[in-house]
Design a protein around this motif. Structure first.
Motif, PDB file in Angstrom:
ATOM      1  N   ARG A 156       0.841  -1.066   0.065  1.00 48.90           N
ATOM      2  CA  ARG A 156      -0.096   0.026  -0.067  1.00 48.90           C
ATOM      3  C   ARG A 156       0.949   1.153  -0.089  1.00 48.90           C
ATOM      4  N   ARG A 157       0.374   2.328  -0.596  1.00 44.77           N
ATOM      5  CA  ARG A 157       0.869   3.564  -0.465  1.00 44.77           C
ATOM      6  C   ARG A 157      -0.067   4.346   0.203  1.00 44.77           C
ATOM      7  N   TYR A 165      -0.838   8.071   2.594  1.00 43.75           N
ATOM      8  CA  TYR A 165      -0.472   9.384   2.898  1.00 43.75           C
ATOM      9  C   TYR A 165      -1.220   9.623   4.449  1.00 43.75           C
ATOM     10  N   TYR A 183      -0.322   7.637  -8.360  1.00 45.56           N
ATOM     11  CA  TYR A 183       0.750   6.863  -7.749  1.00 45.56           C
ATOM     12  C   TYR A 183       0.072   5.998  -6.725  1.00 45.56           C
ATOM     13  N   PHE A 210      -1.714   6.701  -3.913  1.00 42.67           N
ATOM     14  CA  PHE A 210      -1.637   6.857  -2.326  1.00 42.67           C
ATOM     15  C   PHE A 210      -3.270   6.971  -1.844  1.00 42.67           C
ATOM     16  N   ALA A 213       2.933  -1.001   3.958  1.00 44.79           N
ATOM     17  CA  ALA A 213       3.154  -0.143   3.039  1.00 44.79           C
ATOM     18  C   ALA A 213       4.709  -0.217   2.265  1.00 44.79           C
ATOM     19  N   ASP A 214       4.535   0.146   1.095  1.00 46.21           N
ATOM     20  CA  ASP A 214       5.780   0.200   0.304  1.00 46.21           C
ATOM     21  C   ASP A 214       6.051   1.803   0.124  1.00 46.21           C
ATOM     22  N   ALA A 215       5.141   2.470   0.328  1.00 43.05           N
ATOM     23  CA  ALA A 215       5.448   4.025   0.206  1.00 43.05           C
ATOM     24  C   ALA A 215       4.554   4.765   1.370  1.00 43.05           C
ATOM     25  N   CYS A 273      10.942   0.672   1.834  1.00 43.43           N
ATOM     26  CA  CYS A 273       9.802   1.458   1.929  1.00 43.43           C
ATOM     27  C   CYS A 273      10.399   2.807   1.714  1.00 43.43           C
ATOM     28  N   CYS A 275       8.058  13.064  -6.042  1.00 38.50           N
ATOM     29  CA  CYS A 275       7.467  11.720  -6.334  1.00 38.50           C
ATOM     30  C   CYS A 275       8.125  11.107  -7.700  1.00 38.50           C
ATOM     31  N   LEU A 283       9.470   7.625  -6.664  1.00 36.77           N
ATOM     32  CA  LEU A 283       8.628   6.776  -6.909  1.00 36.77           C
ATOM     33  C   LEU A 283       8.850   6.250  -8.385  1.00 36.77           C
TER      34      LEU A 283
END
Length: 159
Positions: A30-31, A33, A57, A59, A79-81, A100, A152, A156
C-alpha cells in the motif's frame, strides 16, 4: 540515565519482536498518505490538491487517530510508500518493511531529523520536502505541488 547499546538496531529489533504477531505483511503493498487534518499542528492546507496530484501513484489518505495501535502496525507493515507531514505518527515507520519509500514534509523554520534517522536504521528510502511555507501559529503548511511532483517522480518513478 543514559543508555548506550552496541547494536544501534536494538530498539528496532526489540519493537518488531514484541509486536511480531501484529506485523502481518500481505502480498499487497500500500501507499499511504498520513493526514493531519484532525491535528492541531502541521496540517497541510492544500491537502485536497496534494491528494489529486498523487492519486495516480495510488496513495490512500489515512487518519491515524481513527485506527487502533494494532491497525496502525498492520497498515505500516503493508506500506511500500509513506507520505506525511512531520508528526508522531511516523514513528510507526519502525514496522514498515525495508525498502519502503518515505516522503516527509517539514515546515520552514523547523528541522527535526528523527524520522530520517529512523528511516536510515530501518533501510527505508527517505526524502524530505523542507522549508514548506507556513501560516498561522500552528505551523500549518502549504505544499508546493511542483516540488512534490519532482520528489514523487524521483522517489517513485512510474511505479
Amino acid at each position: 540515565m543514559l543508555l548506550w547499546f552496541h547494536d544501534k538496531f536494538f530498539a528496532i529489533d526489540f519493537l518488531r519482536s514484541i509486536f511480531k504477531d501484529k506485523i502481518k505483511r500481505s502480498g499487497a503493498s500500500r501507499r499511504i498518505y498520513i493526514s493531519r487534518d484532525d491535528a492541531r499542528y502541521r496540517r497541510v492546507q492544500n491537502e485536497n490538491a496534494l491528494l489529486a496530484q498523487v492519486d495516480h501513484y495510488g496513495f490512500e489518505r489515512v487518519l491515524l487517530s481513527q485506527l487502533s495501535f494494532s491497525e496502525q502496525i498492520q497498515l505500516f507493515a503493508s506500506a511500500d510508500a509513506v507520505m506525511a507531514p512531520h508528526g508522531a505518527g511516523l514513528a510507526n515507520l519502525v514496522f514498515s518493511p525495508p525498502g519502503c519509500t518515505v516522503i516527509e514534509f517539514m515546515p520552514q523554520n523547523y528541522v527535526n531529523a528523527c524520522f530520517w534517522a529512523l528511516s536510515e536504521a530501518c533501510g527505508h528510502h527517505y526524502y524530505c520536502i523542507g522549508g514548506v511555507k507556513e501560516s498561522g501559529t500552528h505551523n500549518h503548511m502549504h505544499l508546493d505541488l511542483e516540488i512534490l511532483d519532482a520528489v514523487c517522480k524521483q522517489s517513485l518513478g512510474n511505479k
